[in-house]
Design an enzyme around this catalytic site. Structure first.
Site, PDB file in Angstrom:
ATOM      1  N   ILE A  64       1.830  -7.102 -12.637  1.00 18.88           N
ATOM      2  CA  ILE A  64       1.482  -8.191 -11.593  1.00 18.88           C
ATOM      3  C   ILE A  64       1.765  -7.543 -10.307  1.00 18.88           C
ATOM      4  O   ILE A  64       0.920  -8.077  -9.369  1.00 18.88           O
ATOM      5  CB  ILE A  64       3.137  -9.068 -11.530  1.00 18.88           C
ATOM      6  N   TYR A 213      19.880  -9.800 -17.109  1.00 16.73           N
ATOM      7  CA  TYR A 213      18.699 -10.194 -16.456  1.00 16.73           C
ATOM      8  C   TYR A 213      18.629 -11.533 -15.736  1.00 16.73           C
ATOM      9  O   TYR A 213      18.183 -11.438 -14.627  1.00 16.73           O
ATOM     10  CB  TYR A 213      17.411 -10.053 -17.484  1.00 16.73           C
TER      11      TYR A 213
END
Length: 329
Positions: A64, A213
């Protein structure tokens, strides 16, 4: 959809749902994710050009971040690829220069797992550049086995959140001097499953790598809102984004997830598609009133109550400053 443990797949289901449910307990948020995370590909349609503008994208050597850097370079910006692996960074920069014709694509060393590296990067950048118009805190890790950064922070919290918190702090005055300017923080839909346990921020009491996470991505959402509040009136605005489920290096720590992503590859966004919401928040004109908001598929997204808890956000800010040795005004 059947009961817990039973998932019916259809063309509208994004496998990010499956990724989360492979390591997270079933609860109301897991069910919400299964219903919410459908394939949707928002596109940044901004025609804004960036000649003379300076941009930093962390982790832009791949995925990304690389696609984000490429788009910004195409618009004429001077783009800094800030990454740990300089060799990969130079390869990415060479590719971007060749495809965009923009030679102002620069690579600089930044290891977000080491505050010395972060401070060294910021010091060198501030000596090199008089302006900074866009900071995109893109780099991240997912599903790491339990480990700590050079400064003793749990790896997800250290890289995904604290490293970017420190980097932003060190560059904040330059962002203010360059206003109007923007900060974009990559989060994830997974933040809805996160918790900020101040007694266990670094996983020393108990640790689940999937939840770690999620915790770090919730921290990014809270950071974005508190940063926006503190920057009110400065001309610097900030946004958190969920890029979608993207085929990238983020899954490198889990063979199972890599296999799952390949299995459902037709449902998953490309890195270019995943970059669209970051670009939307960095470029879209008139977005300033929505500073502090969370975005997904190039539009504002709902934030759960944990992500809107300003008491937690302020406490997390103070705790982060203490951990990083930042003196508060």
């Amino acid at each position: 959809m059947g009961g817990p443990g039973c998932v019916t797949l259809g063309k509208s289901l994004n496998p990010h749902c499956l990724v989360l449910t492979t390591f997270l307990p079933w609860n109301q948020y897991t069910v919400w994710i299964l219903r919410r995370e459908a394939v949707s590909k928002g596109v940044c349609t901004s025609t804004v050009q960036l000649p003379g503008k300076v941009v930093i994208v962390t982790g832009a050597n791949t995925g990304i971040g690389k696609e984000t850097a490429k788009d910004l370079a195409q618009r004429g910006a001077r783009v800094y690829i800030a990454c740990r692996d300089l060799q990969k960074g130079e390869l990415a920069a060479s590719e971007i220069r060749a495809k965009t014709g923009n030679q102002q694509v620069l690579v600089r060393k930044l290891d977000l797992s080491d505050t010395k590296s972060i401070r060294a990067f910021a010091e060198a950048f501030l000596a090199e550049e008089k302006h900074l118009h866009i900071l995109i805190n893109n780099a991240g890790v997912m599903m790491c086995p339990y480990s700590k950064t050079a400064d003793g922070f749990e790896m997800h919290m250290g890289i995904n959140y604290l490293g970017h918190f420190l980097l932003t702090h060190l560059l904040l005055e330059r962002l203010k001097e360059s206003a109007p300017s923007r900060v974009v923080n990559l989060s994830s839909l997974a933040f809805h499953l996160g918790r900020i346990h101040f007694y266990n921020l670094h996983g020393e009491k108990y640790y689940n790598r999937g939840l770690a996470y999620c915790h770090s991505k919730l921290a990014n959402v809270l950071f974005t809102q508190e940063l926006s509040r503190r920057l009110k009136g400065t001309g610097v605005t900030t946004y958190s984004v969920h890029p979608g489920t993207v085929d990238s290096d983020l899954f490198r720590h889990s063979l199972f997830l890599k296999l799952l992503v390949k299995l459902f590859s037709s449902f998953i966004k490309t890195p270019q598609e995943g970059a669209q919401t970051s670009l939307y928040c960095a470029l879209t004109e008139g977005l300033e009133p929505l500073s502090g908001n969370h975005f997904s598929d190039c539009r504002p997204a709902w934030i759960s109550s944990r992500g809107r808890n300003m008491t937690t956000a302020m406490r997390l800010w103070d705790a982060s400053c203490n951990m990083l040795g930042i003196q508060q005004d």
